[in-house]
Design an enzyme around this catalytic site. Structure first.
Site, mmCIF file in Angstrom:
data_model
loop_
_atom_site.group_PDB
_atom_site.id
_atom_site.type_symbol
_atom_site.label_atom_id
_atom_site.label_comp_id
_atom_site.label_asym_id
_atom_site.label_seq_id
_atom_site.Cartn_x
_atom_site.Cartn_y
_atom_site.Cartn_z
ATOM 1 N N LYS A 1 46.233 38.475 33.818
ATOM 2 C CA LYS A 1 46.221 37.725 34.789
ATOM 3 C C LYS A 1 45.275 37.785 35.821
ATOM 4 O O LYS A 1 44.396 36.527 36.050
ATOM 5 C CB LYS A 1 47.523 37.667 35.494
ATOM 6 C CG LYS A 1 48.928 37.190 34.548
ATOM 7 C CD LYS A 1 49.867 37.002 35.228
ATOM 8 C CE LYS A 1 50.707 38.383 35.604
ATOM 9 N NZ LYS A 1 51.139 39.096 34.354
ATOM 10 N N ILE A 2 44.799 38.990 36.426
ATOM 11 C CA ILE A 2 43.925 38.934 37.569
ATOM 12 C C ILE A 2 42.436 39.077 36.994
ATOM 13 O O ILE A 2 41.609 38.361 37.273
ATOM 14 C CB ILE A 2 44.337 40.083 38.497
ATOM 15 C CG1 ILE A 2 45.715 39.998 39.241
ATOM 16 C CG2 ILE A 2 43.188 40.179 39.326
ATOM 17 C CD1 ILE A 2 46.191 41.353 39.979
ATOM 18 N N ARG B 1 44.965 49.840 40.725
ATOM 19 C CA ARG B 1 45.865 50.809 41.144
ATOM 20 C C ARG B 1 45.187 52.366 41.338
ATOM 21 O O ARG B 1 44.282 52.628 40.677
ATOM 22 C CB ARG B 1 46.945 51.136 39.737
ATOM 23 C CG ARG B 1 48.193 50.301 40.051
ATOM 24 C CD ARG B 1 48.862 50.774 41.348
ATOM 25 N NE ARG B 1 50.121 49.715 41.388
ATOM 26 C CZ ARG B 1 50.110 48.723 42.415
ATOM 27 N NH1 ARG B 1 48.869 48.410 42.794
ATOM 28 N NH2 ARG B 1 51.120 47.715 42.315
ATOM 29 N N GLU C 1 48.616 56.902 48.790
ATOM 30 C CA GLU C 1 48.392 55.943 49.807
ATOM 31 C C GLU C 1 49.574 56.369 50.828
ATOM 32 O O GLU C 1 50.675 56.638 50.555
ATOM 33 C CB GLU C 1 48.684 54.615 49.316
ATOM 34 C CG GLU C 1 47.411 54.226 48.289
ATOM 35 C CD GLU C 1 47.560 52.801 47.666
ATOM 36 O OE1 GLU C 1 48.483 51.876 48.169
ATOM 37 O OE2 GLU C 1 46.857 52.501 47.088
ATOM 38 N N HIS D 1 44.649 48.546 50.680
ATOM 39 C CA HIS D 1 45.310 48.046 49.897
ATOM 40 C C HIS D 1 45.900 46.485 50.223
ATOM 41 O O HIS D 1 46.907 46.294 50.565
ATOM 42 C CB HIS D 1 47.023 48.927 49.428
ATOM 43 C CG HIS D 1 47.615 48.429 48.206
ATOM 44 N ND1 HIS D 1 48.347 49.422 47.544
ATOM 45 C CD2 HIS D 1 47.761 47.225 47.578
ATOM 46 C CE1 HIS D 1 48.737 48.875 46.433
ATOM 47 N NE2 HIS D 1 48.580 47.616 46.437
ATOM 48 N N LEU D 2 44.822 45.968 50.368
ATOM 49 C CA LEU D 2 44.861 44.543 50.870
ATOM 50 C C LEU D 2 44.775 43.504 49.674
ATOM 51 O O LEU D 2 45.061 42.258 50.261
ATOM 52 C CB LEU D 2 43.775 44.363 52.052
ATOM 53 C CG LEU D 2 43.747 44.998 53.213
ATOM 54 C CD1 LEU D 2 42.562 44.692 54.171
ATOM 55 C CD2 LEU D 2 44.988 44.726 53.985
#
Ligand SMILES: NC(=O)c1ccc[n+]([C@@H]2O[C@H](COP(=O)([O-])OP(=O)(O)OC[C@H]3O[C@@H](n4cnc5c(N)ncnc54)[C@H](O)[C@@H]3O)[C@@H](O)[C@H]2O)c1
Ligand SMILES: O=C(O)[C@H](O)COP(=O)(O)O
Length: 526
Positions: free
Chosen positions: A149-150, A230, A259, A278-279
């Site tokens: 999808k991305i 990821r 993280e 992680h925005l």
């Protein structure tokens, strides 16, 4: 009234939906022990990536019916434990797709034009126009790893900006890639030719440290890497080293192996690297989308209705599930097995429902077979609800046939997968109420229960071959739990199915293929 705990910041729109049916407590920043201490009071838990839902937390959640992940990745949830405890895990597969894709594009452009460092320099009072000379992306080659999808949206926009597109995704058809304007290539070629490499894959055993010292060595000194997928897909120390030594030009990272990011050599690099905490999903729009999407599913499950994006529970009627449950497991296991035997990109799956299974009621078994087939590509993101759509998007042709006259077993299922590396088939049936047995592999009759680690060989039926294979495995300390040979004629071709106690160590498969009489060998993890 039900109680819902929201343990990460989520948009108010979702909380409003939940408040219609439950008491909602928002408690963010809890330490694991604090969460364990209170989770027993709650019927539902709503999270983002900030809460790690471990086995200990799930075991303590004695009332939990659902865990809702307001986002895509459920790698922070122990899904197998939740499934074992009958807890539905839902996510929002599409709510933040655009946000993550746009963050990727922003990272690519910012990195090329040194925008963060130029901005910081100007804000410090400088007017430096020499240091920040950038590079254009127009006519450059973008290598998209993972065309889901991305990745597809990134490719679509990059194309409009005049980039040439290469893509690597072993589970996507050439036609689908071409529709998006990408040329499918192998990973080595992508690494060698891309000016920009963007990662849009899940973190799986296969993708962990995909970018490492060796693969970085294949890239051009002008290559820039973007990771908004990821952490852990990139070996961060190797990346820092490659940038410091000019082996590649730079990187933009939104996600990290651990993280929040702690002490790291990445922090001390200059304008060649951009780091964001992680925005990817952090837009107002995406947060509203995922919050509503997941809150609606939590509400439905608390009201006893099915969830639309459950990652671990079939979205089928409970009566059908009860009746077909053991066969669903059979279909999923066979799908996973035949997908691994066939390897590469699957183009066609033939599903033959035989004996008692040759009824229309058995349609969910086709879905279960697809779920198993796609497991290697999508892991826990493929479920009974989305397996058919995911297969369609990957260009997999599914052919169903029914043969009520096949009577070797009361009901059996035959799957044949054809892919870029060839065709393989498996048949299976249930013994007793629910014991799965493989009854045929590639046309050779066998009768073995599947096990977690298996080895299959195609070989010539001749004296000594079993001993040779046994000795070879023994010399690598591989313990054989069971072994069976299937053949059609004496001294003709045969198949051997071995259950082994541990995964096959690296390199042995190639040695097995060198054993005289063995034509091919496959290792499978179920
Ligand atoms: N940074 C963020 O905030 C953020 C936001 C959303 C999603 N994500 C992450 O982005 C990634 C992509 O998400 P998506 O929604 O596009 O997922 P998706 O499931 O739609 O696409 C993933 C693609 O990766 C492919 N793939 C699987 N294994 C592969 C391999 N070994 N090599 C190459 N391709 C492989 C699959 O075939 C699939 O097409 C996921 O890791 C997701 O968790 C990050
Ligand atoms: O998997 C996801 O959806 C992204 O990593 C975003 O995570 P977040 O919602 O916790 O920011």
């Amino acid at each position: 009234m039900s109680k819902v705990l929201v343990s990460d910041p989520i948009d108010q729109a979702g909380i409003d939906i939940l408040s219609q049916v439950a008491t909602v407590d928002v408690k963010t920043g809890l330490k694991p022990a604090e969460l364990v201490a209170i989770i027993g009071e709650y019927d539902a838990l709503m999270i983002r990536s900030g809460t790690r839902v471990t086995e200990e937390i799930i075991e303590a959640g004695t009332q939990l019916k659902i865990i809702g992940r307001a986002g895509v990745g459920v790698d922070n949830v122990d899904v197998p434990t939740a499934t074992r405890k009958g807890i539905v895990v839902v996510n929002s597969p599409e709510g933040n797709t655009i946000a993550a894709a746009e963050h990727t594009l922003a990272m690519m452009l910012s990195l090329s034009r040194h925008i963060p460092d130029a901005n910081a320099s100007l804000k410090k009072g400088e007017w430096d126009r020499k240091t920040f000379v950038g590079a254009e992306i127009y006519k450059k080659t973008l290598g998209v790893v993972g065309l889901g999808k991305i990745g597809s949206h990134v490719a679509h926009v990059a194309k409009a900006m005049g980039m040439k597109l290469l893509a690597y995704d072993p589970f996507i058809s050439t036609e689908r890639a071409e529709q998006i304007g990408c040329q499918l290539v192998d990973l080595d070629l992508l690494f060698q030719q891309a000016d920009y490499i963007t990662l849009h894959i899940p973190k799986t055993p296969e993708t962990t440290n995909l970018i490492n010292a060796k693969t970085l060595g294949k890239m051009k000194p002008t290559t820039r890497i973007i990771n908004c997928a990821r952490g852990g897909i990139i070996d961060e120390l190797a990346l820092a080293d490659a940038i410091k030594n000019g082996k590649i030009a730079g990187a933009a990272l939104d996600v990290f192996q651990s993280e929040p990011l702690g002490d790291s050599p990445l922090r001390s690099l200059g304008k060649e690297i951009i780091l964001t905490p992680h925005l990817g999903a952090s837009t107002t729009e995406a947060q509203v989308n995922v919050s509503i999407d997941v809150a609606e599913q939590i509400r439905d499950v608390l009201l006893g209705l099915p969830a639309r994006s459950a990652v671990n529970i079939p979205g089928l009627g409970p009566d059908i599930i009860e009746e077909l449950k053991p066969y669903m497991q059979l279909a999923e296991t066979l799908g996973n097995l035949v997908g691994q035997l066939a390897g590469g990109r699957i183009e066609t799956l033939n599903v033959k429902l035989q004996g008692d299974l040759a009824t229309n009621k058995s349609q969910p078994l086709v879905v279960a077979a697809l779920k198993g087939l796609l497991y290697q590509a999508l892991r826990e993101r493929v479920n009974y609800v989305n397996a058919t759509i995911e297969a369609k998007e990957r260009g997999i042709r599914v052919i169903e046939t029914r043969d009520a006259s096949a009577r070797d077993y009361a009901g059996s299922l035959h799957l044949e997968a054809t892919g870029t590396l060839g065709t393989h088939s498996v048949t299976g049936a249930l013994l007793g109420e629910k014991e799965i047995h493989l009854t045929d592999v590639d046309g050779f009759p066998i009768n073995v229960p599947p096990s977690k680690y298996m080895l299959f060989t195609l070989h010539r039926d001749m004296p000594g071959i079993i001993g040779k294979l046994g000795s070879l495995l023994g010399s690598f300390n591989v313990n054989i739990a069971s072994m069976q040979v299937g053949r059609k004629i004496v001294r003709g071709d045969a198949v051997m199915a071995l259950s082994i106690d541990d995964p096959l160590p690296d390199g042995i498969l190639e040695e097995i293929k060198q054993v005289s009489g063995i034509r091919d060998a496959y290792t499978v993890t179920l």
